[in-house]
Design a protein around this motif. Structure first.
Motif, PDB file in Angstrom:
ATOM      1  N   THR A   1       0.784  -1.266   0.018  1.00  0.00           N
ATOM      2  CA  THR A   1      -0.073   0.319  -0.113  1.00  0.00           C
ATOM      3  C   THR A   1       1.019   0.950   0.551  1.00  0.00           C
ATOM      4  OG1 THR A   1      -0.283   0.108   2.338  1.00  0.00           O
ATOM      5  CG2 THR A   1      -1.769  -0.966   1.020  1.00  0.00           C
ATOM      6  N   SER A   2       0.297   2.244  -0.403  1.00  0.00           N
ATOM      7  CA  SER A   2       1.121   3.347  -0.702  1.00  0.00           C
ATOM      8  C   SER A   2       0.406   4.580   0.077  1.00  0.00           C
ATOM      9  CB  SER A   2       1.981   3.521  -1.788  1.00  0.00           C
ATOM     10  OG  SER A   2       2.673   4.603  -2.004  1.00  0.00           O
ATOM     11  N   LYS A   3       1.503   5.750   0.181  1.00  0.00           N
ATOM     12  CA  LYS A   3       0.621   7.302   0.351  1.00  0.00           C
ATOM     13  C   LYS A   3       2.126   8.032   0.052  1.00  0.00           C
ATOM     14  CE  LYS A   3      -0.509   6.449   5.079  1.00  0.00           C
ATOM     15  NZ  LYS A   3      -1.084   6.770   6.412  1.00  0.00           N
ATOM     16  N   LYS A   4       1.504   9.222  -0.447  1.00  0.00           N
ATOM     17  CA  LYS A   4       2.203  10.491  -0.782  1.00  0.00           C
ATOM     18  C   LYS A   4       1.926  11.798   0.265  1.00  0.00           C
ATOM     19  CE  LYS A   4       0.403  11.838  -4.794  1.00  0.00           C
ATOM     20  NZ  LYS A   4       1.069  12.219  -5.979  1.00  0.00           N
ATOM     21  N   VAL A   5       2.936  12.761   0.286  1.00  0.00           N
ATOM     22  CA  VAL A   5       2.755  13.924   0.481  1.00  0.00           C
ATOM     23  C   VAL A   5       3.667  14.761   0.686  1.00  0.00           C
ATOM     24  CG1 VAL A   5       4.294  13.582   2.484  1.00  0.00           C
ATOM     25  CG2 VAL A   5       2.460  15.022   3.333  1.00  0.00           C
ATOM     26  N   ALA A   6       3.410  16.035  -0.052  1.00  0.00           N
ATOM     27  CA  ALA A   6       4.013  17.129  -0.480  1.00  0.00           C
ATOM     28  C   ALA A   6       5.391  17.594   0.747  1.00  0.00           C
ATOM     29  CB  ALA A   6       2.930  18.427  -1.021  1.00  0.00           C
ATOM     30  N   ILE A   7       6.519  17.663   0.270  1.00  0.00           N
ATOM     31  CA  ILE A   7       7.547  18.318   1.027  1.00  0.00           C
ATOM     32  C   ILE A   7       7.073  19.589   1.880  1.00  0.00           C
ATOM     33  CG2 ILE A   7       9.628  19.450   1.549  1.00  0.00           C
ATOM     34  CD1 ILE A   7      10.556  16.655  -0.042  1.00  0.00           C
ATOM     35  N   ASN A   8       6.814  20.178   3.137  1.00  0.00           N
ATOM     36  CA  ASN A   8       6.959  21.780   3.006  1.00  0.00           C
ATOM     37  C   ASN A   8       7.348  22.594   2.449  1.00  0.00           C
ATOM     38  OD1 ASN A   8       6.206  24.112   4.798  1.00  0.00           O
ATOM     39  ND2 ASN A   8       5.367  22.859   6.521  1.00  0.00           N
ATOM     40  N   ALA A   9       6.395  23.753   2.251  1.00  0.00           N
ATOM     41  CA  ALA A   9       7.538  24.579   1.582  1.00  0.00           C
ATOM     42  C   ALA A   9       8.310  25.442   1.594  1.00  0.00           C
ATOM     43  CB  ALA A   9       6.638  25.263  -0.294  1.00  0.00           C
ATOM     44  N   ASN A  10       7.745  25.781   3.011  1.00  0.00           N
ATOM     45  CA  ASN A  10       8.049  26.887   3.889  1.00  0.00           C
ATOM     46  C   ASN A  10       9.692  26.273   4.440  1.00  0.00           C
ATOM     47  OD1 ASN A  10       6.490  28.470   3.522  1.00  0.00           O
ATOM     48  ND2 ASN A  10       5.349  27.105   5.172  1.00  0.00           N
ATOM     49  N   ASN A  11      10.062  25.006   5.280  1.00  0.00           N
ATOM     50  CA  ASN A  11      10.793  24.522   6.075  1.00  0.00           C
ATOM     51  C   ASN A  11      11.772  22.857   5.462  1.00  0.00           C
ATOM     52  OD1 ASN A  11       9.080  22.900   7.087  1.00  0.00           O
ATOM     53  ND2 ASN A  11       9.084  23.621   8.822  1.00  0.00           N
ATOM     54  N   GLY A  12      11.283  22.540   4.078  1.00  0.00           N
ATOM     55  CA  GLY A  12      11.491  21.526   3.862  1.00  0.00           C
ATOM     56  C   GLY A  12      11.524  20.039   4.610  1.00  0.00           C
ATOM     57  N   SER A  13      10.177  20.254   5.372  1.00  0.00           N
ATOM     58  CA  SER A  13       9.536  18.992   6.297  1.00  0.00           C
ATOM     59  C   SER A  13       9.227  18.232   5.381  1.00  0.00           C
ATOM     60  CB  SER A  13       9.859  19.526   7.649  1.00  0.00           C
ATOM     61  OG  SER A  13       8.438  20.574   7.157  1.00  0.00           O
ATOM     62  N   PHE A  14       8.429  16.732   6.461  1.00  0.00           N
ATOM     63  CA  PHE A  14       7.750  16.302   6.153  1.00  0.00           C
ATOM     64  C   PHE A  14       6.912  15.117   6.751  1.00  0.00           C
ATOM     65  CE2 PHE A  14      11.463  13.760   4.961  1.00  0.00           C
ATOM     66  CZ  PHE A  14      10.785  12.446   5.628  1.00  0.00           C
ATOM     67  N   SER A  15       5.888  15.154   6.471  1.00  0.00           N
ATOM     68  CA  SER A  15       5.137  14.221   7.815  1.00  0.00           C
ATOM     69  C   SER A  15       3.759  13.374   7.342  1.00  0.00           C
ATOM     70  CB  SER A  15       4.215  15.060   9.089  1.00  0.00           C
ATOM     71  OG  SER A  15       3.329  14.368   9.858  1.00  0.00           O
ATOM     72  N   PHE A  16       4.450  11.892   7.629  1.00  0.00           N
ATOM     73  CA  PHE A  16       2.557  11.099   7.438  1.00  0.00           C
ATOM     74  C   PHE A  16       2.280  10.609   8.968  1.00  0.00           C
ATOM     75  CE2 PHE A  16       5.894  10.450   3.792  1.00  0.00           C
ATOM     76  CZ  PHE A  16       4.765   9.850   2.557  1.00  0.00           C
ATOM     77  N   ASP A  17       0.909  10.192   8.707  1.00  0.00           N
ATOM     78  CA  ASP A  17       0.421   9.905   9.581  1.00  0.00           C
ATOM     79  C   ASP A  17      -0.254   8.119   8.547  1.00  0.00           C
ATOM     80  OD1 ASP A  17       0.639  11.103  11.387  1.00  0.00           O
ATOM     81  OD2 ASP A  17      -1.158  12.252  11.283  1.00  0.00           O
ATOM     82  N   MET A  18       0.014   7.283  10.055  1.00  0.00           N
ATOM     83  CA  MET A  18      -0.687   5.970  10.114  1.00  0.00           C
ATOM     84  C   MET A  18      -0.932   5.385  10.804  1.00  0.00           C
ATOM     85  SD  MET A  18       3.005   3.734   8.847  1.00  0.00           S
ATOM     86  CE  MET A  18       2.179   2.142   8.401  1.00  0.00           C
ATOM     87  N   LEU A  19      -1.353   4.051  10.993  1.00  0.00           N
ATOM     88  CA  LEU A  19      -2.321   3.077  11.730  1.00  0.00           C
ATOM     89  C   LEU A  19      -1.215   2.361  12.223  1.00  0.00           C
ATOM     90  CD1 LEU A  19      -6.570   3.453  10.596  1.00  0.00           C
ATOM     91  CD2 LEU A  19      -4.353   5.002  12.265  1.00  0.00           C
TER      92      LEU A  19
END
Length: 593
Positions: free
Chosen positions: A406-424
């Motif tokens: 299975t998969s997810k994708k998220v855009a990198i935060n344009a303000n500081n280059g961070s990323f965050s995923f939530d999963m169960l």
């Protein structure tokens, strides 16, 4: 039946709530629905679809050609594709996946205006399991016990409907309805149109893919007025509930749904029926449907993104169907009407962590916002992305792939280059993460981690592996060798291009070209047999056999547009140097003429 229960808890990525369903013959919870759904394919929506394509061994398939209406894309080395702002039928959106050596794959889903859907699809290998003489007819049988029987003088060449009398190559593959792989490799989404024109949820008892070709690889089909016989083995798990007769449905590649066409009869441990054409065939019981919609959020009212939601008739767990929520936490689909339904949110291992019961009538259902108490089951994955010079990346995408593909994708935060995923969270869950720097067109190495409850901080990840510049190029891989990419493809560059409506020549005048193929005039999406020459290490190689299939993905105007295409797994021969196999080739070149 425990194996089937485990199956239906597997995550399926299309949105007709796609897992196969089961119904006991004495189950009284199903009652006729007065308001039938007649699908209307005219209304369109503009949406995006992305996903991952794998082979039968769960390996990423690079170079697969994915089409969604008139739009198209090619999978990258991760097997990933995305098609943005494409036009889909509101009633049933679907994609087609083509790859040499495999049956075409299809995935059907519900597309929503301006939203992005995600799919996973596993391709089925297309292997010849036997030959039949067209004049005398005959039968072949798969190792699992499925069979195809052709009468005498019953086959024509598909392209011109001319009678064929030579040797028939029969490629066939039985899809086991009790297999864990069913949600990934079945075509469509187990929704079909019955003989009355109504939309049904399908309970499958087995599928069969069949393709007939001549000795040159040309497609064959059953002649008008003739019937072939197909037979499906019935898995032991289903033998006691398998009805004496069952409808036969074929997959419609025009609308992405199954179409009820004929009937199969139970004979011993098999279902046997007659068909008048070959594609995918399916033994199914149909159930009437109602539309369903809900939004799922956590205790803080944050939408649960890309989490699996399972719906089943209360007391009948084998009717479970599962789909992903979208980027706003919504789940859409169709469920059996006039039933008590249990909605379950599943963790990354497919186990329920939250459940809610409601009643489905005979009209569409909007369950509103469902707040799930799942805080003890949540994990967060965080980090930062930097480029080769250690600068924060502000224009990029992070992809997460878990061990169930299975998969997810998220855009990198344009303000500081961070990323965050939530999963169960589930115990000992392994995932992989990679990042695409969209500004520099670079990707990171794949990071593999074991997820723990709470926050999982990956620190800083460097994105410094160049990927193909897609402006103009020819990219090919000789089997077992390092890929070769030429990107200076201009009329005045090192590798000249002479492009018109019937041929492509890429190379310098002194060598005669790197690639030279001739093809029939055709627009975007055409797939045709071509002949040509490939220059490699100073030798000219010709294809064996003399023609091979090539897919045209872009066909621009002369002087201003490009011609793009791809082919794969073609053997080329040179009398001195021997044979080479071009395992993949894709190109995008300017059309000069």
């Amino acid at each position: 039946m425990k194996k089937i229960l485990a199956l239906v808890l597997f995550i399926v990525i299309t949105f007709c709530l796609l897992n196969s369903c089961r119904k006991d013959e004495n189950d009284e919870q199903y009652t006729p629905i007065d308001t039938h759904i007649i699908p209307d394919f005219t209304p369109k929506v503009i949406a995006t679809v992305s996903g991952f394509i794998t082979d039968e061994n769960n390996n990423a398939v690079e170079g697969a050609f994915v089409t969604a209406g008139t739009a198209s894309a090619t999978t990258d080395k991760f097997g990933y594709f995305t098609i943005g702002n494409a036009s889909f039928s509101k009633a049933a959106a679907f994609i087609q996946v083509s790859m040499s050596g495999y049956f075409n794959g299809y995935r059907t889903f519900v597309a929503n205006e301006g939203k992005e859907s995600f799919i996973r699809l596993k391709l089925i290998p297309k292997k010849t399991i036997g030959t039949i003489n067209a004049t005398t007819g005959g039968a072949i049988t798969t190792t699992e016990g499925a069979s195809v029987t052709l009468p005498a003088d019953a086959v024509v060449t598909a392209s011109n409907n001319v009678a064929y009398s030579g040797v028939i190559n029969v490629a066939a593959h039985w899809i086991d309805p009790s297999s864990d792989d069913l949600p990934l490799n079945m075509p469509g989404n187990l929704c079909g149109i019955d003989t009355a024109g109504y939309l049904n949820a399908l309970i499958t008892y087995g599928m069969l893919a069949v393709e007939l070709t001549d000795q040159n690889g040309n497609l064959l089909q059953i002649a008008n007025g003739k019937l072939a016989t197909i037979s499906f083995p019935i898995p032991q798990e289903l033998a006691s509930i398998a009805p004496a007769s069952i409808p036969l449905w074929s997959f419609n590649v025009t609308n992405g749904l199954w179409l009820q066409e004929s009937q199969a009869t139970k004979t011993g441990n098999n279902y046997t029926g007659q068909v008048n054409h070959f594609s995918y065939w399916n033994c199914d019981i149909g159930l009437p449907l109602v539309y369903f919609k809900a939004q799922v959020v956590d205790e803080s009212l944050h939408p649960l993104i890309n989490v699996p939601v399972s719906l089943a008739v209360n007391g009948s767990p084998y009717t479970a169907r599962t789909a992903y929520t979208d980027t706003a936490g919504y789940v859409y689909g169709m469920i059996p009407g006039n039933s008590n339904i249990i909605l379950s949110i599943l963790n990354a291992c497919g186990s329920p962590v939250f459940a809610k019961t409601f009643t489905a009538g005979n009209t569409s259902i909007d369950a509103g916002t469902i707040t799930a108490n799942i805080s003890s089951n949540q994990s967060t994955i965080t980090g930062f992305a930097v480029d080769c010079n250690n600068n924060r990346i502000i224009n990029g995408i992070v992809y997460l792939i878990d061990s169930n593909n299975t998969s997810k994708k998220v855009a990198i935060n344009a303000n500081n280059g961070s990323f965050s995923f939530d999963m169960l969270y589930c115990a000992n869950k392994n995932i992989s993460i990679f990042i695409n720097d969209l500004t520099n067109n670079y990707v990171s190495e794949v990071q593999k981690i074991t997820v723990t409850p709470g926050n999982n901080d990956l620190g800083t990840l460097t994105v410094c592996n160049p990927v193909l510049n897609l402006s103009k190029y020819i990219d090919f891989t000789v089997q077992g060798q390092t890929p070769i990419v030429y990107t200076d493809i201009t009329s005045s560059g090192i590798y000249n291009s002479i492009i018109d409506s019937t041929s492509i020549v890429i190379g310098s005048p002194s060598t005669g070209g790197i690639l030279n193929v001739s093809f029939k005039t055709g627009g975007t999406g055409s797939k045709q047999a071509v002949n040509g020459t490939f220059w490699y290490n100073g030798y000219a190689y010709t294809p064996t056999p003399s023609s091979f299939p090539i897919t045209i993905t872009e066909f621009g105007a002369a002087g201003t547009g490009n011609i793009s295409g791809n082919f794969s797994n073609v053997t080329f021969h040179n009398g001195i140097a021997g044979d080479i196999v071009i395992s993949s080739c894709s190109f995008k070149v300017p059309r000069d003429q």
